[in-house]
Scaffold this active site. Structure first.
Site, PDB file in Angstrom:
ATOM      1  N   GLY A  15      -3.665   2.465   5.045  1.00  0.00           N
ATOM      2  CA  GLY A  15      -2.062   1.760   4.820  1.00  0.00           C
ATOM      3  C   GLY A  15      -1.216   3.280   5.142  1.00  0.00           C
ATOM      4  N   ARG A  76      -7.467   1.968  10.289  1.00  0.00           N
ATOM      5  CA  ARG A  76      -8.822   1.615   9.537  1.00  0.00           C
ATOM      6  C   ARG A  76     -10.051   1.451  10.388  1.00  0.00           C
ATOM      7  NH1 ARG A  76      -4.711  -1.934   6.526  1.00  0.00           N
ATOM      8  NH2 ARG A  76      -4.568  -0.697   4.577  1.00  0.00           N
ATOM      9  N   ASP A 107      -8.760   4.434  -1.174  1.00  0.00           N
ATOM     10  CA  ASP A 107     -10.340   4.530  -1.342  1.00  0.00           C
ATOM     11  C   ASP A 107     -11.199   4.315  -0.092  1.00  0.00           C
ATOM     12  OD1 ASP A 107      -9.794   1.977  -1.389  1.00  0.00           O
ATOM     13  OD2 ASP A 107     -10.439   1.143  -3.188  1.00  0.00           O
ATOM     14  N   THR A 130      -1.387   6.375  -0.896  1.00  0.00           N
ATOM     15  CA  THR A 130      -1.268   4.609  -0.741  1.00  0.00           C
ATOM     16  C   THR A 130      -0.112   4.406  -1.734  1.00  0.00           C
ATOM     17  OG1 THR A 130      -2.353   2.699  -1.538  1.00  0.00           O
ATOM     18  CG2 THR A 130      -3.162   4.919  -2.369  1.00  0.00           C
ATOM     19  N   ASP A 132      -0.124   1.800  -3.376  1.00  0.00           N
ATOM     20  CA  ASP A 132      -0.668   1.010  -4.388  1.00  0.00           C
ATOM     21  C   ASP A 132      -0.881   1.593  -5.886  1.00  0.00           C
ATOM     22  OD1 ASP A 132      -0.716  -0.897  -2.568  1.00  0.00           O
ATOM     23  OD2 ASP A 132      -2.758  -0.720  -2.087  1.00  0.00           O
ATOM     24  N   ASP A 134      -3.640   2.902  -6.695  1.00  0.00           N
ATOM     25  CA  ASP A 134      -5.130   2.164  -7.325  1.00  0.00           C
ATOM     26  C   ASP A 134      -6.000   3.106  -7.268  1.00  0.00           C
ATOM     27  OD1 ASP A 134      -5.012   2.155  -4.545  1.00  0.00           O
ATOM     28  OD2 ASP A 134      -5.910   0.214  -4.197  1.00  0.00           O
ATOM     29  N   ARG A 176      -1.991  -4.655  -3.406  1.00  0.00           N
ATOM     30  CA  ARG A 176      -3.740  -5.186  -3.191  1.00  0.00           C
ATOM     31  C   ARG A 176      -4.318  -5.813  -4.252  1.00  0.00           C
ATOM     32  NH1 ARG A 176      -6.747  -4.075   1.561  1.00  0.00           N
ATOM     33  NH2 ARG A 176      -5.559  -2.147   1.954  1.00  0.00           N
TER      34      ARG A 176
END
Ligand code: F6P
Length: 328
Positions: A15, A76, A107, A130, A132, A134, A176
């Site tokens: 993303g 992706r 990741d 990202t 996120d 994360d 996510r």
């Protein structure tokens, strides 16, 4: 600094996130500074497989630091998950003379990079990009700060209409499987409640909390829901549940969606991306491979990609408490 490497390739994958362009610019300019070549790969790993490269010079990355998205485009890649795809990618990099790869992404991107680097003994460094946040090994990923500001701005606007109509809004935000965005924006935008995957509030406690909020004199409410939260199957089911149990509320749902990934990067993300690009290239020149660049205690640090992928990026418990107190 060892300078045996003469050419570095850079790509963005997964993303997109605001600040990726600032990172591409930084990688290209750091290469130019050290008098080595830089090539940009289009569309992530698909672009390596297809040999879709463009030379990046200090000058042709001008005017992008303020732009959202990624000028190299992103994807992706399914083919890169196969050994045949990765072999083709390796052949193309070698044919072009690239001797190391900088990957900007999350990741999934790092997993591909790690496998590739181990299979072909090819130097790689990851830059976390990202919204996120994360990723283990960095307190901030590129794009996260901009996304927080974008979401807070959107919630401020929704609050105007929520309070004008005395409504309850469920606002779903991205992230996510993690609640970093939700938790931070709920504090930043003064939401009445926040639902994140790391904490199961439960439907009963949600109703209690909304009742408390109403009893305390609030006529409208904002509930921020992380997309990964498991309290209801989705945010629309939450609305149905509250409609059923609290008929006095006029409930609306707003799913912010992909607007959270767009827009001009914040100053924080531009600076972070610039620092990470320098660190990534200079780490390669120092002979490092298989690491991710991260921000820890305001310093640029390296974390093995394996740890960055497997480690958990934990929610800030202190912030969780602040959120609880602020929603009293
Ligand atoms: O990882 C970034 C992210 O925007 C997540 O927050 C979200 O779950 C996902 O990507 C959406 O992916 P896509 O753009 O493929 O719909």
């Amino acid at each position: 600094m060892s300078k045996s490497i003469k050419k570095i390739a850079v790509l963005t994958s997964g993303g997109d996130a605001p600040g990726m362009n600032a990172a591409i610019r930084s990688v290209a300019r750091t290469c130019a500074y050290h008098k080595i070549e830089c090539i940009g790969v289009y569309r992530g790993y698909d672009g390596i497989i297809e040999g879709d490269f463009k030379q990046l010079t200090a000058r042709n990355v001008k005017g992008i630091i303020n732009k959202g998205g990624t000028v190299l485009k992103s994807a992706r890649s399914q083919e890169f998950r196969t050994i045949e795809g990765r072999r083709k990618a390796h052949e193309n990099l070698i044919k072009d003379g690239a001797e190391a790869l900088v990957v900007i992404g999350g990741d999934g991107t790092f997993t591909g990079a790690l496998i590739f680097s181990q299979e072909f003994n090819f130097p790689v460094i990851g830059i976390p990009g990202t919204i996120d946040n994360d990723i283990f090994g960095t307190t901030h990923t590129i794009g996260y700060d901009t996304a927080l500001n974008t979401v807070v701005d959107a919630i401020d606007k929704i609050r105007d209409t929520a309070s004008s109509h005395n409504r309850l809004f469920f606002i779903e935000v991205m992230g996510r499987d993690v609640g970093h965005i939700a938790l931070n924006v709920s504090v930043g935008a003064g939401a009445e409640e926040v639902l994140i995957p790391e904490e199961n509030l439960g439907l009963d406690r949600l109703l209690e909390s909304l009742n408390r909020s109403r009893a305390s004199g609030k006529s409208s409410s904002i509930v921020v829901v992380a997309e990964g939260d498991k309290i209801g199957k989705n945010v629309f089911e939450l609305k149905d549940y509250v409609d059923e149990h609290m008929s006095h509320y006029d409930v609306r749902v707003s799913v912010l969606g992909h607007m959270q990934r767009g827009g001009s990067p914040s100053c924080f993300d531009r600076v972070l991306a610039s620092r990470m690009g320098v660190k990534a290239v200079e780490s390669i020149l120092e002979g490092k491979t298989g690491y991710m660049v991260g921000l820890l205690n305001n310093l640029m640090e390296l974390t093995p990609l394996e740890k960055a992928i497997k480690g958990e990026s934990k929610i800030n418990l202190e912030l969780l408490r602040v959120s609880e107190i602020m929603t009293t």
